[in-house]
Every structure is written in C-alpha cells, then in structure tokens.
Write a protein that holds these residues in place. Sequence first.
Motif, PDB file in Angstrom:
ATOM      1  N   ARG A  81       0.843  -1.190   0.000  1.00  0.00           N
ATOM      2  CA  ARG A  81       0.000   0.000   0.000  1.00  0.00           C
ATOM      3  C   ARG A  81       0.882   1.244   0.000  1.00  0.00           C
ATOM      4  NH1 ARG A  81      -5.328  -1.199   1.776  1.00  0.00           N
ATOM      5  NH2 ARG A  81      -5.883  -3.017   0.522  1.00  0.00           N
ATOM      6  N   GLY A  82       0.469   2.235  -0.747  1.00  0.00           N
ATOM      7  CA  GLY A  82       1.272   3.431  -0.909  1.00  0.00           C
ATOM      8  C   GLY A  82       2.219   3.347  -2.093  1.00  0.00           C
ATOM      9  N   LYS A  83       2.281   2.173  -2.715  1.00  0.00           N
ATOM     10  CA  LYS A  83       3.092   1.968  -3.903  1.00  0.00           C
ATOM     11  C   LYS A  83       2.210   1.454  -5.040  1.00  0.00           C
ATOM     12  CE  LYS A  83       7.312   0.884  -1.306  1.00  0.00           C
ATOM     13  NZ  LYS A  83       8.424  -0.074  -1.135  1.00  0.00           N
ATOM     14  N   VAL A  84       2.733   1.492  -6.249  1.00  0.00           N
ATOM     15  CA  VAL A  84       2.042   0.912  -7.401  1.00  0.00           C
ATOM     16  C   VAL A  84       2.536  -0.518  -7.578  1.00  0.00           C
ATOM     17  CG1 VAL A  84       1.722   1.023  -9.905  1.00  0.00           C
ATOM     18  CG2 VAL A  84       1.739   3.126  -8.543  1.00  0.00           C
ATOM     19  N   ALA A  85       1.617  -1.457  -7.686  1.00  0.00           N
ATOM     20  CA  ALA A  85       1.980  -2.866  -7.832  1.00  0.00           C
ATOM     21  C   ALA A  85       1.628  -3.362  -9.228  1.00  0.00           C
ATOM     22  CB  ALA A  85       1.258  -3.719  -6.791  1.00  0.00           C
ATOM     23  N   LEU A  86       2.563  -4.079  -9.824  1.00  0.00           N
ATOM     24  CA  LEU A  86       2.325  -4.700 -11.126  1.00  0.00           C
ATOM     25  C   LEU A  86       2.374  -6.213 -10.936  1.00  0.00           C
ATOM     26  CD1 LEU A  86       4.022  -3.738 -14.503  1.00  0.00           C
ATOM     27  CD2 LEU A  86       3.517  -6.096 -13.906  1.00  0.00           C
ATOM     28  N   LEU A  87       1.313  -6.907 -11.363  1.00  0.00           N
ATOM     29  CA  LEU A  87       1.246  -8.364 -11.279  1.00  0.00           C
ATOM     30  C   LEU A  87       1.393  -8.919 -12.688  1.00  0.00           C
ATOM     31  CD1 LEU A  87      -0.142  -7.279  -8.677  1.00  0.00           C
ATOM     32  CD2 LEU A  87      -1.684  -9.242  -8.794  1.00  0.00           C
ATOM     33  N   ALA A 134       7.693 -10.294 -22.342  1.00  0.00           N
ATOM     34  CA  ALA A 134       6.997  -9.651 -21.229  1.00  0.00           C
ATOM     35  C   ALA A 134       7.886  -9.592 -19.993  1.00  0.00           C
ATOM     36  CB  ALA A 134       5.704 -10.396 -20.920  1.00  0.00           C
ATOM     37  N   LEU A 135       8.596 -10.667 -19.717  1.00  0.00           N
ATOM     38  CA  LEU A 135       9.510 -10.681 -18.575  1.00  0.00           C
ATOM     39  C   LEU A 135      10.573  -9.602 -18.719  1.00  0.00           C
ATOM     40  CD1 LEU A 135       9.947 -14.535 -18.152  1.00  0.00           C
ATOM     41  CD2 LEU A 135       9.066 -13.003 -16.383  1.00  0.00           C
ATOM     42  N   TRP A 136      11.136  -9.501 -19.900  1.00  0.00           N
ATOM     43  CA  TRP A 136      12.156  -8.487 -20.146  1.00  0.00           C
ATOM     44  C   TRP A 136      11.580  -7.083 -20.003  1.00  0.00           C
ATOM     45  CZ3 TRP A 136      12.500  -4.550 -23.698  1.00  0.00           C
ATOM     46  CH2 TRP A 136      13.723  -3.905 -23.780  1.00  0.00           C
ATOM     47  N   ALA A 137      10.416  -6.839 -20.607  1.00  0.00           N
ATOM     48  CA  ALA A 137       9.816  -5.505 -20.580  1.00  0.00           C
ATOM     49  C   ALA A 137       9.451  -5.094 -19.153  1.00  0.00           C
ATOM     50  CB  ALA A 137       8.584  -5.466 -21.474  1.00  0.00           C
ATOM     51  N   VAL A 138       8.872  -6.020 -18.381  1.00  0.00           N
ATOM     52  CA  VAL A 138       8.498  -5.707 -17.000  1.00  0.00           C
ATOM     53  C   VAL A 138       9.748  -5.473 -16.152  1.00  0.00           C
ATOM     54  CG1 VAL A 138       7.447  -6.655 -14.904  1.00  0.00           C
ATOM     55  CG2 VAL A 138       6.261  -6.839 -17.100  1.00  0.00           C
ATOM     56  N   VAL A 148       6.833  -5.182  -8.220  1.00  0.00           N
ATOM     57  CA  VAL A 148       6.412  -6.195  -9.195  1.00  0.00           C
ATOM     58  C   VAL A 148       6.435  -7.567  -8.554  1.00  0.00           C
ATOM     59  CG1 VAL A 148       6.942  -7.325 -11.399  1.00  0.00           C
ATOM     60  CG2 VAL A 148       7.300  -4.858 -11.148  1.00  0.00           C
ATOM     61  N   VAL A 149       5.454  -8.408  -8.909  1.00  0.00           N
ATOM     62  CA  VAL A 149       5.475  -9.813  -8.534  1.00  0.00           C
ATOM     63  C   VAL A 149       5.096 -10.629  -9.768  1.00  0.00           C
ATOM     64  CG1 VAL A 149       3.070  -9.817  -7.738  1.00  0.00           C
ATOM     65  CG2 VAL A 149       4.643 -11.575  -6.922  1.00  0.00           C
ATOM     66  N   GLY A 150       5.819 -11.717  -9.994  1.00  0.00           N
ATOM     67  CA  GLY A 150       5.508 -12.601 -11.114  1.00  0.00           C
ATOM     68  C   GLY A 150       4.700 -13.793 -10.635  1.00  0.00           C
ATOM     69  N   LEU A 151       3.660 -14.136 -11.375  1.00  0.00           N
ATOM     70  CA  LEU A 151       2.804 -15.276 -11.031  1.00  0.00           C
ATOM     71  C   LEU A 151       2.896 -16.282 -12.176  1.00  0.00           C
ATOM     72  CD1 LEU A 151       1.138 -12.422 -10.149  1.00  0.00           C
ATOM     73  CD2 LEU A 151      -0.057 -14.154  -8.830  1.00  0.00           C
ATOM     74  N   ASN A 152       3.567 -17.390 -11.919  1.00  0.00           N
ATOM     75  CA  ASN A 152       3.890 -18.368 -12.954  1.00  0.00           C
ATOM     76  C   ASN A 152       2.924 -19.547 -12.937  1.00  0.00           C
ATOM     77  OD1 ASN A 152       5.656 -21.132 -13.436  1.00  0.00           O
ATOM     78  ND2 ASN A 152       6.021 -19.558 -14.973  1.00  0.00           N
ATOM     79  N   PHE A 153       2.558 -20.030 -14.151  1.00  0.00           N
ATOM     80  CA  PHE A 153       1.582 -21.106 -14.274  1.00  0.00           C
ATOM     81  C   PHE A 153       2.155 -22.350 -14.940  1.00  0.00           C
ATOM     82  CE2 PHE A 153      -0.796 -17.202 -13.933  1.00  0.00           C
ATOM     83  CZ  PHE A 153      -1.827 -17.527 -13.059  1.00  0.00           C
ATOM     84  N   PRO A 176       9.936 -10.723  -6.705  1.00  0.00           N
ATOM     85  CA  PRO A 176       9.592 -12.094  -6.307  1.00  0.00           C
ATOM     86  C   PRO A 176       8.731 -12.830  -7.330  1.00  0.00           C
ATOM     87  CG  PRO A 176       8.247 -10.524  -5.113  1.00  0.00           C
ATOM     88  CD  PRO A 176       9.261  -9.712  -5.871  1.00  0.00           C
ATOM     89  N   GLN A 177       8.756 -14.168  -7.190  1.00  0.00           N
ATOM     90  CA  GLN A 177       7.968 -15.036  -8.056  1.00  0.00           C
ATOM     91  C   GLN A 177       7.045 -15.920  -7.206  1.00  0.00           C
ATOM     92  OE1 GLN A 177       7.958 -15.306 -11.526  1.00  0.00           O
ATOM     93  NE2 GLN A 177       9.230 -13.459 -11.534  1.00  0.00           N
ATOM     94  N   TYR A 178       5.910 -16.251  -7.803  1.00  0.00           N
ATOM     95  CA  TYR A 178       4.946 -17.156  -7.171  1.00  0.00           C
ATOM     96  C   TYR A 178       4.570 -18.208  -8.200  1.00  0.00           C
ATOM     97  CZ  TYR A 178       0.228 -18.844  -6.097  1.00  0.00           C
ATOM     98  OH  TYR A 178      -0.870 -19.642  -5.897  1.00  0.00           O
ATOM     99  N   ARG A 179       4.525 -19.475  -7.784  1.00  0.00           N
ATOM    100  CA  ARG A 179       4.133 -20.559  -8.687  1.00  0.00           C
ATOM    101  C   ARG A 179       2.757 -21.060  -8.289  1.00  0.00           C
ATOM    102  NH1 ARG A 179       6.409 -25.177  -9.369  1.00  0.00           N
ATOM    103  NH2 ARG A 179       5.813 -25.170 -11.555  1.00  0.00           N
TER     104      ARG A 179
END
Length: 367
Positions: free
Chosen positions: A255-261, A274-278, A292-297, A316-319
């Motif tokens: 909170r107080g920051k901008v988050a990109l998922l 996309a990974l490179w651009a982000v 930024v947080v990455g959500l991997n599938f 960070p990354q999330y699987r």
Amino acid sequence: MKPRNILGLLVATAFFSPNLHSLRAAEIRRVAGSDSADRAWRALKHDQETPPEPLKQLADRMYSQKEIRDYYARTAERAGAVADEAKQFYAQYPKYPQAVSAREIYFDMLHAAVALSSTTKIAELEAATAERLKDPKIDDAARFQLSLRLLQSAVSGRQYESDDAMRAELERRARRLAQDYPGHPDGDKYLLNLARAAATEKSAALAREILARSRDEKIKAECQGLIRRSAAVNKPLALTLTLSDGKAWDLKQWRGKVALLLFWDSSSRFSPKALWAVNELYKKYHAKGLEVVGLNFDEDQAKATAALKDITLEWPQYRDVPAGRTVQARFGVDTLPMCWFVDKTGVLRERYGERDPDGFTQRLLAE
C-alpha cells in the motif's frame, strides 16, 4: 482405363455402341467442349494461377498503411474478377468436362476476394455458401466447415478496414456460428477470445452469454473467471500468496506503492518479451514506488527455471501449480502473459495496462 473427359468417353464407346456411330463430329464437339471452351478454360486456369506480384521491400522506406491497403484492394479486385470469369465459364459451357472444377474455382476465388478486403463480394459469397448448405448430400460436419470458412474469410477482410471493424464482424458471425451449431464449441471460442481482450463491461457480458449456452466445461470455467475478474476491476484487490522462496506475501504490504502483477508461463511465446519488458520497467520505476510480482503457471518447475536463467530479476515469483492453481481458478487467467496494475490504495485498475505499461505506470505513480 477411365477416360479423362466426355470426348474420350464418346470415342472409347463409339466402337461398341451402334447408336453413337450416327453422331457427327460437330455434335461430339458441342457436347464435349468446343475450341472456344478449351481456350476459355486455359485462360481461366492461367488467371487463377497467376496472382499479382507480392509487395517487395523498398530500398529507402517502409510502405505506408494506405499503400498496403491499396495493394490488398487491388489483389481482392483481381480475385473477384477471376471469380466472375469462372462463373461465366460454367454458365456458358455447363457440359464441358471442367465445368465442375470451374464452379470450385468460382467459390475459392470468392473467398479469396472477401478475405483480401473486398466488400462487394460478401453478399455473393454468402449466397453461394447458402446454396451449398442446402445440398442434402453433405453432412453436418461439412455444413459447419462451410459456415466456419465464411466466418474466417469475412473477418479476415475487415482487418484491412480497422481492428474495431474486424472485432465487430467476428462477434456477429461467431455468435451466429454458435447459435447455428450448438454442438461445436468454435463459435463460443471466438467469442471467448473477444471477451478476454474486451473492456470490463463488454468482457463480462460476452462471458455471461457464452456461459448460458456453452456445453464445454473448460469454456464455462473460464467464463466464470472472466466474470469474477471483471467484477474485481476498480475495487480493492485482496491477494495473499506463498512465494517461490517460501516467504509469505500480502498485497497489502505494498500500500502506498504501485503494484504490477505479471501472469506468465514458459509455453507462451510472448512471455520472454513480457519478462524483459516488466524487468526494464521495474529498474526504471522501482525507486519511484513501483513493485512487481511474477505469477507463474508452468506445470514443470524446470521450464520456469529455464525461462529465467538468462534474466536477472529482483522481484519475487509465485508458482500457482503447487498451490492447486488457486489464482488461475479465482481469476480465470488463461491468456498469458498478462499484466494487472494495482494503485497506491490497493485498487485493481485497468486489467490491460500492458498496452502502455510505461505511460500507465507514470500515471499511477503520479496519483
């Protein structure tokens, strides 16, 4: 040996059928095809097999959009002219051995003309398709393919006008396809593609329409996810995860920051970009308040690891697979990669901020 044409059949049979001995040579030519028909057939085949020269790369510049549109318009016009030539041929020489082939050329060239941007041939193609659909000898599978081909050609032709025109054409024809062939999922799949990329309200409306009609459980599940995703826009987003390193993470801590998922997997050919651009976006704006947080599938952890081996990420990354695809089930995320932006107050903003990630990030940071 099977005779190649009617003339060959008459000649081969004349030795065994006394009735054919009385046929004069002129009568045989009339039935089998005259010299003028032969010349017309050769001309038709030449025109069918000789398309216009393709656009060649210019030495000093790129083609303008107008030049490209004009080229396809000329190509479409030529295809329409060949269709007219084929129609005239089989109407004038209905008993010529290649009359059936001429009908196929007519139909194929109509499709080509429409797919290349012709609007003057759409009604004629629809009429020709409707006539074929009436044939009692074809089965439902063949009827469906005829209707699907009409959709594809008509939608292709509208791309030269604008993206909005193409999407409108696709929506109209895909809806008709889904209604006419409820046993085939293709119509709903096309509508689902539109729903994935549509604005929030439109996305939800299309998803509800498909959900009410579809018999495909996978399609229905994604529609439910789209509806939930659309409902989440412009509202506070609650999300807690266990990251790949085992640490607990809560969106509230940003909170107080901008988050990109960033939702991604290695099977999508656009994910590396996309990974490179982000990552570039993160390096540019992290000091100003971007997280930024990455959500991997990925099903296979090794594939996800391999996709990251040539890029250094400080976020960070999330699987989602080990967790039972809880995020995917909750939000119906089936089209990857995808970016979501959450503003400083924790509200999910435009789901498709990746269309202008730099500009959108700047606007959110300035709020």
